[in-house]
Motif scaffolding. Structure first.
Motif, PDB file in Angstrom:
ATOM      1  N   LEU A  83      -4.910 -31.577 -10.356  1.00  0.00           N
ATOM      2  CA  LEU A  83      -5.315 -30.786 -11.516  1.00  0.00           C
ATOM      3  C   LEU A  83      -5.368 -29.283 -11.222  1.00  0.00           C
ATOM      4  N   ASP A  84      -4.953 -28.895 -10.007  1.00  0.00           N
ATOM      5  CA  ASP A  84      -4.918 -27.483  -9.616  1.00  0.00           C
ATOM      6  C   ASP A  84      -6.291 -26.819  -9.696  1.00  0.00           C
ATOM      7  N   ILE A  85      -7.339 -27.539  -9.273  1.00  0.00           N
ATOM      8  CA  ILE A  85      -8.682 -26.960  -9.285  1.00  0.00           C
ATOM      9  C   ILE A  85      -9.345 -27.080  -7.912  1.00  0.00           C
ATOM     10  N   ALA A  86      -8.531 -27.144  -6.860  1.00  0.00           N
ATOM     11  CA  ALA A  86      -9.093 -27.242  -5.507  1.00  0.00           C
ATOM     12  C   ALA A  86      -9.955 -26.037  -5.170  1.00  0.00           C
ATOM     13  N   ARG A 116     -13.051 -28.957 -16.744  1.00  0.00           N
ATOM     14  CA  ARG A 116     -11.999 -29.336 -15.796  1.00  0.00           C
ATOM     15  C   ARG A 116     -12.541 -30.273 -14.715  1.00  0.00           C
ATOM     16  N   VAL A 117     -13.748 -30.011 -14.235  1.00  0.00           N
ATOM     17  CA  VAL A 117     -14.358 -30.924 -13.258  1.00  0.00           C
ATOM     18  C   VAL A 117     -14.669 -32.259 -13.931  1.00  0.00           C
ATOM     19  N   GLY A 118     -15.122 -32.220 -15.194  1.00  0.00           N
ATOM     20  CA  GLY A 118     -15.367 -33.454 -15.938  1.00  0.00           C
ATOM     21  C   GLY A 118     -14.113 -34.281 -16.105  1.00  0.00           C
ATOM     22  N   MET A 152      -3.446 -29.601 -18.143  1.00  0.00           N
ATOM     23  CA  MET A 152      -3.891 -30.813 -17.462  1.00  0.00           C
ATOM     24  C   MET A 152      -3.511 -32.061 -18.261  1.00  0.00           C
ATOM     25  N   ILE A 153      -3.682 -32.010 -19.559  1.00  0.00           N
ATOM     26  CA  ILE A 153      -3.320 -33.141 -20.404  1.00  0.00           C
ATOM     27  C   ILE A 153      -1.832 -33.423 -20.305  1.00  0.00           C
ATOM     28  N   GLU A 154      -1.029 -32.367 -20.275  1.00  0.00           N
ATOM     29  CA  GLU A 154       0.421 -32.547 -20.145  1.00  0.00           C
ATOM     30  C   GLU A 154       0.777 -33.205 -18.815  1.00  0.00           C
ATOM     31  N   LYS A 155       0.078 -32.831 -17.730  1.00  0.00           N
ATOM     32  CA  LYS A 155       0.343 -33.436 -16.425  1.00  0.00           C
ATOM     33  C   LYS A 155      -0.019 -34.918 -16.420  1.00  0.00           C
TER      34      LYS A 155
END
Length: 246
Positions: A124-127, A144-146, A178-181
């Motif tokens: 999700l690219d949130i590291a 995004r964490v949720g 994120m939804i698209e991924k």
């Protein structure tokens, strides 16, 4: 081509509180791999529908299956097969994002929690958020964490309840990506929303709920053949107004 077995299927699913009907009998099929946008005004019954489909509410009548599991006969199996992101994400503010996700991964019985958390954060690219305390996060960061928490166990169906509510334009854009991924990975997504712009950009099919009744259901391709994005607003307003008049 859609799979033979729908990811979400309801037959006459309804919910009442005393004499008040919140959701009139709903019959709906959402094929696997769809991003389904469930549109409706505030109080239309969208959140009630998601709560029924995620076993958080018991139906008054009718039936529903999600990922092949009956909501009343197999609630535990169903919960293991779905992810759920509510409008207001509940996380532990004094924990970091990683600590929150590790806790929920263990709670969900994920085989290797540390690896699952790392892979989900990277996917999700949130590291970059991993070791920051959640109590310092904006609404968009919490969402995004949720979302990461909701997909840690690789669910078949993901339910999103007004996921962009309260987000600024950048937060909306990031969540849309994120939804698209997730759609690209083949996950079925059932998204409650009242934002037509997000439906036009993200969804492959839609349903419109007005005063607890399903008044429209079709693919976005079929809608695009008849309406542009501005026309989608006319469609939504038109079917909702027709329901009120009826």
């Amino acid at each position: 081509m859609p799979h033979a077995t729908p990811a979400v299927s309801t037959r006459g699913l309804s919910k009442s509180h005393g004499d008040t009907v919140v959701l009139h009998p709903l019959s709906l099929d959402v094929p696997q791999g769809e991003v389904f946008g469930f549109l409706g005004h505030n109080g239309a019954g969208k959140t009630t529908t998601i709560r029924l489909l995620t076993t958080l509410l018991a139906p008054t009548s009718g039936s529903a299956c999600v990922a092949g599991h009956d909501v009343t006969a197999e609630p535990l199996k169903l919960r293991a097969a779905i992810g759920y992101l509510p409008e207001n994400v509940r996380l532990y503010d004094r924990f970091t994002a990683r600590e929150n996700l590790l806790f929920f991964a263990r709670l969900s019985g994920v085989a290797d929690p540390a690896d699952a958390v790392r892979e989900t954060l990277e996917f999700l690219d949130i590291a970059a958020l991993a070791d920051r305390r959640v109590g310092t996060f904006s609404k968009g960061m919490r969402q995004r964490v949720g979302l990461a928490q909701a997909i840690l166990h690789d669910p078949e169906v993901l339910f999103l309840d007004e996921p962009t509510s309260g987000l600024d334009p950048m937060g909306v854009r990031q969540l849309r990506g994120m939804i698209e991924k997730l759609h690209g990975r083949g996950m079925t997504i059932f998204m409650n929303t009242h934002l037509l712009s997000e439906v036009a950009r993200s969804c492959t099919s839609i349903g419109v709920l007005a005063h607890g009744r399903l008044v429209f259901n079709d693919s976005m391709q079929a809608v695009a053949d008849r309406y542009d994005e501005a026309g989608l607003e006319e469609l939504y307003a038109g079917v909702a107004a027709a329901e009120v008049a009826a």
